[in-house]
Design a protein around this motif. Structure first.
Motif, mmCIF file in Angstrom:
data_model
loop_
_atom_site.group_PDB
_atom_site.id
_atom_site.type_symbol
_atom_site.label_atom_id
_atom_site.label_comp_id
_atom_site.label_asym_id
_atom_site.label_seq_id
_atom_site.Cartn_x
_atom_site.Cartn_y
_atom_site.Cartn_z
ATOM 1 N N ASP A 187 -67.530 0.117 4.397
ATOM 2 C CA ASP A 187 -67.990 0.516 5.728
ATOM 3 C C ASP A 187 -66.903 1.295 6.456
ATOM 4 O O ASP A 187 -67.160 2.332 7.092
ATOM 5 N N ARG A 191 -66.880 5.392 7.657
ATOM 6 C CA ARG A 191 -66.637 5.879 9.015
ATOM 7 C C ARG A 191 -65.451 6.836 9.078
ATOM 8 O O ARG A 191 -65.403 7.732 9.924
ATOM 9 N N ALA A 216 -61.106 5.200 13.633
ATOM 10 C CA ALA A 216 -61.588 5.080 12.251
ATOM 11 C C ALA A 216 -60.430 4.801 11.300
ATOM 12 O O ALA A 216 -60.552 3.984 10.372
#
Length: 333
Positions: A187, A191, A216
């Motif tokens: 994940d 991003r 991020a």
């Protein structure tokens, strides 16, 4: 191969076999080099000349190779070998064998065992390694018996719930769940990838975009630290078995983020490991305990076959159930 023949799981297996792998397990790259491989070679060597042999859920055909006289197997020029798998693929090694050997093999890709229908003579010998149990075994066994010759025999290596392969599979699945789950490393990489793509394209950032990129990056580094702490917590509890898949995932994700097109590269890595997780799920669902295998033996005996069962070991490790059955021609006539 999956028990319910889920389309995603079938595709996961097809993708795996199309990679060229000969074995279905990360710990199984050598699982036919030692005593187990010799057991298969010996079993096949005892078959009468000219037998029709069927390798069920064959994958890329390591057992079929033995039956054809490759990899140390006894060559029987009158033997016909059928290899059957629900994955619609053919192994690359078929292009490397001589014409006579290739002519002796009948490859049946994209065929579910529950609907098995082999052309030609009845089958004299059935073999399967870590495959038959992925099917609906009641329906698949009925097809096997219907297609068997009067003196047909069968040998299978079946997943054991406590085997090295299954216990390691459980740990790898746990690790992949963490890697692929919400707020896991996958994940965080997903991003971060668009921000890296923007930077490499020369796109100018305003203050908000720079803040998003910094967030991020920090989230990705934080996910790495969380993974380090989680791995450390596994020490002494079998966590060592998870390390290869974790380290491989980290390496592949790092390489993907460094790619010229990081968004697609990251997505490809995640897709590949998600397929591995699906394969592990089908493996764990297919594994059998002692009670299930005892019932399996009774089912075959009630159908007129003599059955035997034992735990199979390799190098002192439990690797599965070794199941054999032989048709009693008088009882099944």
């Amino acid at each position: 191969m999956p028990t319910q023949h889920d389309a995603d799981a079938i595709e996961a297996w097809q993708r795996y076999w199309r990679s060229g792998a000969l074995h279905s397990l990360s710990l199984g790259e050598r699982n036919l080099d030692g005593a187990l491989g010799q057991r298969w070679r010996d079993w096949l060597a005892r078959l009468p000349a000219g037998c029709v042999v069927a390798d069920l859920a064959s994958g890329n055909g390591p057992l079929a190779r033995f039956a054809l006289g490759l990899d140390g197997g006894r060559r029987d020029r009158a033997r016909v070998v059928h290899a059957v798998d629900i994955a619609a693929s053919e192994p690359r090694w078929l292009d490397e064998v001589d014409a006579e050997t290739r002519a002796a093999l009948r490859w049946h890709g994209g065929i579910a065992l529950e609907g098995l229908d082999l052309p030609g003579a009845a089958v004299d010998a059935w073999i399967s390694q870590f495959g038959f149990e992925y099917a609906d075994i009641v329906r698949a066994a009925a097809r096997v018996r219907a297609l068997s010759s009067p003196r047909s025999r069968l040998a299978m290596l079946v997943h054991h719930v406590d085997s090295l392969f299954v216990t390691t599979g459980r740990r790898e699945a746990e690790a992949l769940d963490r890697l692929l789950g919400m707020e896991g490393l996958a994940d965080a990489a997903t991003r971060l990838a668009p921000r890296l793509a923007e930077r490499r394209s020369g796109q100018a950032w305003d203050a908000d975009q720079r803040a998003a990129a910094d967030a991020a990056r920090l989230a990705y580094n934080g996910a790495q630290r969380d993974l380090d702490r989680w791995q450390e917590a596994q020490d002494g509890s079998g966590g060592f078995a998870m390390a290869p898949v974790v380290d491989e995932f980290r390496s592949e994700i790092h390489r993907a983020l460094a790619a010229e097109q990081p968004i697609g590269a990251v997505a490809s890595v995640i897709s590949a490991f998600a397929a591995t997780r699906r394969r592990l799920g089908t493996l764990m669902a297919a594994a059998r305990d002692a009670a299930a295998m005892a019932q399996w033996c009774r089912d075959w005996e009630e159908a007129g076959w003599r059955a035997s069962l034992e735990a199979a070991h390799e190098d002192g490790q439990l690797i599965g159930w070794w199941f054999e059955a032989e048709r009693d021609a008088q009882r099944t006539a």
